[in-house]
Design an enzyme around this catalytic site. Structure first.
Site, PDB file in Angstrom:
ATOM      1  N   TRP A 149       0.609  -1.311   0.287  1.00 47.13           N
ATOM      2  CA  TRP A 149       0.018   0.275  -0.212  1.00 47.13           C
ATOM      3  C   TRP A 149       0.676   1.219   0.237  1.00 47.13           C
ATOM      4  O   TRP A 149       2.015   1.647   0.079  1.00 47.13           O
ATOM      5  CB  TRP A 149      -0.908   0.140   1.272  1.00 47.13           C
ATOM      6  CG  TRP A 149      -2.039   0.998   0.829  1.00 47.13           C
ATOM      7  CD1 TRP A 149      -2.246   1.801   1.392  1.00 47.13           C
ATOM      8  CD2 TRP A 149      -3.187   0.075   0.567  1.00 47.13           C
ATOM      9  NE1 TRP A 149      -3.710   2.614   0.888  1.00 47.13           N
ATOM     10  CE2 TRP A 149      -4.188   1.400   0.028  1.00 47.13           C
ATOM     11  CE3 TRP A 149      -3.554  -1.317  -0.267  1.00 47.13           C
ATOM     12  CZ2 TRP A 149      -5.412   1.453  -0.723  1.00 47.13           C
ATOM     13  CZ3 TRP A 149      -4.696  -0.885  -1.602  1.00 47.13           C
ATOM     14  CH2 TRP A 149      -5.549   0.281  -1.107  1.00 47.13           C
ATOM     15  N   ASP A 206       0.126  11.657  -0.366  1.00 48.01           N
ATOM     16  CA  ASP A 206      -0.931  12.368  -0.277  1.00 48.01           C
ATOM     17  C   ASP A 206      -2.907  11.979   0.081  1.00 48.01           C
ATOM     18  O   ASP A 206      -2.264  10.582   0.106  1.00 48.01           O
ATOM     19  CB  ASP A 206      -1.440  13.197  -1.358  1.00 48.01           C
ATOM     20  CG  ASP A 206      -1.375  12.518  -2.632  1.00 48.01           C
ATOM     21  OD1 ASP A 206      -1.715  10.780  -2.153  1.00 48.01           O
ATOM     22  OD2 ASP A 206      -1.854  12.625  -3.984  1.00 48.01           O
ATOM     23  N   GLU A 209      -3.506   8.498  -2.045  1.00 45.68           N
ATOM     24  CA  GLU A 209      -2.510   7.279  -1.936  1.00 45.68           C
ATOM     25  C   GLU A 209      -1.126   7.821  -3.467  1.00 45.68           C
ATOM     26  O   GLU A 209      -1.364   6.296  -3.520  1.00 45.68           O
ATOM     27  CB  GLU A 209      -3.224   6.378  -1.625  1.00 45.68           C
ATOM     28  CG  GLU A 209      -4.622   6.590  -0.141  1.00 45.68           C
ATOM     29  CD  GLU A 209      -4.594   5.111   0.672  1.00 45.68           C
ATOM     30  OE1 GLU A 209      -4.968   4.622  -0.405  1.00 45.68           O
ATOM     31  OE2 GLU A 209      -5.307   5.505   1.238  1.00 45.68           O
ATOM     32  N   GLU A 210      -1.284   8.551  -4.162  1.00 46.17           N
ATOM     33  CA  GLU A 210      -0.896   8.114  -4.737  1.00 46.17           C
ATOM     34  C   GLU A 210       0.483   9.069  -5.164  1.00 46.17           C
ATOM     35  O   GLU A 210       1.900   8.757  -5.985  1.00 46.17           O
ATOM     36  CB  GLU A 210      -1.551   8.597  -6.556  1.00 46.17           C
ATOM     37  CG  GLU A 210      -2.567   7.533  -7.034  1.00 46.17           C
ATOM     38  CD  GLU A 210      -3.733   8.794  -7.800  1.00 46.17           C
ATOM     39  OE1 GLU A 210      -4.651   7.273  -8.399  1.00 46.17           O
ATOM     40  OE2 GLU A 210      -3.868  10.041  -7.828  1.00 46.17           O
ATOM     41  N   GLU A 430     -18.527   6.565  -4.296  1.00 47.79           N
ATOM     42  CA  GLU A 430     -17.549   7.282  -4.567  1.00 47.79           C
ATOM     43  C   GLU A 430     -17.504   8.183  -5.410  1.00 47.79           C
ATOM     44  O   GLU A 430     -17.375   9.189  -5.634  1.00 47.79           O
ATOM     45  CB  GLU A 430     -16.233   6.528  -4.191  1.00 47.79           C
ATOM     46  CG  GLU A 430     -15.068   6.913  -4.675  1.00 47.79           C
ATOM     47  CD  GLU A 430     -14.418   5.836  -4.828  1.00 47.79           C
ATOM     48  OE1 GLU A 430     -12.845   5.779  -3.877  1.00 47.79           O
ATOM     49  OE2 GLU A 430     -13.330   5.346  -5.936  1.00 47.79           O
TER      50      GLU A 430
END
Length: 616
Positions: A149, A206, A209-210, A430
């Protein structure tokens, strides 16, 4: 947020029995106030359904754990993210502070759970040096997630501290100083120590998550946590000596994100830098007692407004569903225009954030008593009010009211987009498709519901509690990459003392709805070219005229389950007869007798109905 890769069927909401419409619809013309009033009830219930162990959608989750979404596969969102759960719980704490004391045991259970999670060894580390606090997500039973992750993520501890500080202020206001000091502060202190120690370390991801590096969102929420944490500590007789100097240095670095036209999302990224994460950073650090301060990028500040304008322009031509919208019209908003995740689509929470910033700004202008148009904010105002020119307009002026009306209409446009693409049962996923608005990715996203609740509250003029100095704070002349070693301790909360003497929630006077949303669903096999309609003895259903009846949709029709459905708003309190008819080439065939009958309720509790029927 977690990143996943396929569409998920919707999950039924317990409090209403409507089914889902996948077909994109034109923007609603019915009352936005009424829709938001009903949707806030749906959103609150949906969030509670995602909190263990009583939540209806999260069987197996530990008490107090808030799950991002009930989806367990394709995609699997059945985890608890520190960032997501903190943002959602902060909204619930705000509602608690407004008098909804039914939320108290839920918030206490979350604090207890987070105290345990802080001490869980995980791939990011442990509690001894604080590194484990940067772990982004955990399993529903509070055990570590061991898969690959984007870690660490440094926004989680800051957001968790802020949510718990808000709860601590409520406890202090109720006279429970010892509870705030002994149960809440130790958890908050761990997170503040982490922020002060690691805010400027490289390698953090960030909020999407990238991208690794220093992001505006993370620094903005970290700054707030340290400023508010210092004040909270002093109120408890403690100190956070590291909070203020580190907050000053974060504030210094935050100025580097301003490009002159917009807020760059990440100092270390390779994209354009236009990103909805900056909108979220602005609304989550909204100080209702502040001036229109550029230093902390307050919602009404010239920088924040210019950023809003630039970001909306970047999405205006990206999505098909935004086609043809003028500069003074709202658009569906995604994460960033170059996004390729799921093909790159609008997000409900991002579109709501665009509305919320403007509602925040309206609140601040009203409190300040004027609007100042600067060279920086001029493009924003000119798009909404072409005759705008730089200057300061007091609330007594006609220009002030023209600008307020334009901004209010613009903000409501973003809320109407969410209204348009929400499922008929109120469910918010989402994402929604850039082409036709159908829902994509995780269903019933807790973060989407939380942003709906906060945007609705801001629209109603309900501001969050203030934090920090209302005046523009100073900025050091030189930024320093400083850090302070933190001190960490394991926290165990075995029980919460009984909290008595709570203020009772005074229910608002009953306001029966003027109309009720009624969904008709009928199982009726048809031949190609045939339609099913509902006609009845009321004007809304054609007054028995087949040509004016409600034509139903067939996009859920299968040979095994030939479903036709449609939704209409009917006047509350009326009684009428109705039937289903088949129509082909203008000729109607009526179902058998007797007539069906309906009485539309006129009570505060029922604002929607669902009729599941079979052709007779």
């Amino acid at each position: 947020m977690p990143l996943f890769s396929s569409f998920v069927p919707f999950v039924v909401l317990g409090l209403v029995s409507l089914w889902v419409t996948h077909r994109p619809r034109p923007l609603h013309t019915d009352d936005l106030d009424g829709w938001l009033s009903n949707e806030t009830i749906i959103a609150r219930t949906a969030i509670l359904n995602m909190i263990g162990d009583d939540g209806a959608w999260v069987e197996g989750a530990t008490p107090g754990v808030l799950i991002a979404s009930p989806s367990r596969s394709e995609p699997n969102y059945f985890f608890t993210w520190t960032r997501d759960s903190s943002l959602v719980m902060k909204t619930l704490v705000e509602i608690l502070r407004g008098g909804d004391t039914d939320l108290l045991p839920i918030i206490e259970a979350w604090v207890t759970s987070q105290a345990r999670i802080q001490g869980v060894e995980n791939p990011s580390g442990g509690l001894a040096d604080g590194r484990g606090l940067g772990e982004p997500k955990f399993m529903a039973d509070e055990t570590p997630f061991s898969g690959p992750w984007g870690r660490p993520q440094r926004d989680g501890p800051a957001l968790r501290a802020t949510a718990m500080i808000d709860f601590g202020w409520w406890l202090l206001g109720q006279g429970y100083h010892e509870v705030a000091r002994d149960l809440v502060w130790p958890v908050v202190h761990n997170d503040l120590s982490y922020v002060a120690q690691y805010w400027n370390h490289s390698g953090g991801f960030d909020l999407w998550e990238e991208i690794q590096g220093r992001s505006f969102f993370t620094l903005a929420v970290s700054h707030r946590a340290l400023v508010e944490g210092s004040i909270f500590a002093g109120s408890l007789g403690h100190s956070c000596h590291e909070c203020v100097p580190q907050a000053e240095q974060i504030r210094c670095l935050m100025q580097s994100f301003w490009t002159g036209r917009f807020i760059r999302s990440n100092l270390d990224g390779t994209r354009s830098g236009k990103d909805a994460g900056t909108l979220l950073g602005v609304i989550y650090t909204f100080n209702p007692h502040s001036e229109c301060d550029d230093v902390t990028f307050q919602p009404c500040s010239p920088r924040a407004l210019a950023n809003h304008h630039s970001l909306m322009a970047s999405f205006r031509d990206v999505y098909d569903i935004n086609a043809g919208r003028n500069l003074d019209e709202a658009v569906a908003v995604g994460r960033y225009p170059e996004d390729l995740f799921f093909g790159g689509n609008p997000w409900f929470l991002c579109t709501l954030a665009a509305a919320e910033q403007l509602y925040d700004a309206l609140y601040q202008w009203d409190r300040v008593g004027s609007i100042t148009v600067t060279e920086v904010s001029f493009p924003f105002f000119q798009a909404l009010h072409p005759s705008s020119v730089p200057g300061t307009y007091p609330s007594s002026s006609e220009t002030y009211h023209q600008l307020v009306d334009a901004v209010q209409t613009y903000a409501d446009g973003f809320a109407r987009i969410v209204q348009n693409y929400a499922w008929n049962n109120g469910s918010l996923s989402e994402q929604f498709s850039r082409y036709n608005g159908t829902h994509i990715s995780a269903n019933d996203l807790a973060w989407s519901y939380a942003n709906l609740l906060s945007a609705s509250r801001r629209r109603n003029g309900i501001a969050p509690p203030p934090w920090g100095n209302p005046r523009s704070p100073s900025v050091p002349s030189t930024c320093s990459a400083s850090a302070v070693p933190g001190t960490y301790s394991s926290v165990t909360i075995t029980a919460w003392p009984a909290i008595g003497g709570l203020p009772t929630t005074t229910p608002e006077p009953c306001q029966p709805p003027i109309s009720v949303s009624v969904t008709f669903e009928v199982t009726a096999g048809t031949a190609w070219g045939e339609d099913i309609r509902v006609v009845g003895s009321t004007e809304a259903l054609g007054d028995w005229d087949p040509a004016r009846g409600l034509t139903l949709h067939a996009d859920r029709y299968t040979a095994e389950q030939p479903l036709w459905y449609g939704t209409i708003r009917l006047a509350a309190g009326q009684k009428f007869d109705y039937k289903y008819i088949r129509v082909r080439d203008g000729k109607a065939s009526w179902e058998g007798s007797p007539n069906r009958q309906m009485e539309v309720p006129a009570t505060c509790e029922i604002r929607s109905m669902y009729m599941r029927e079979v052709w007779q």
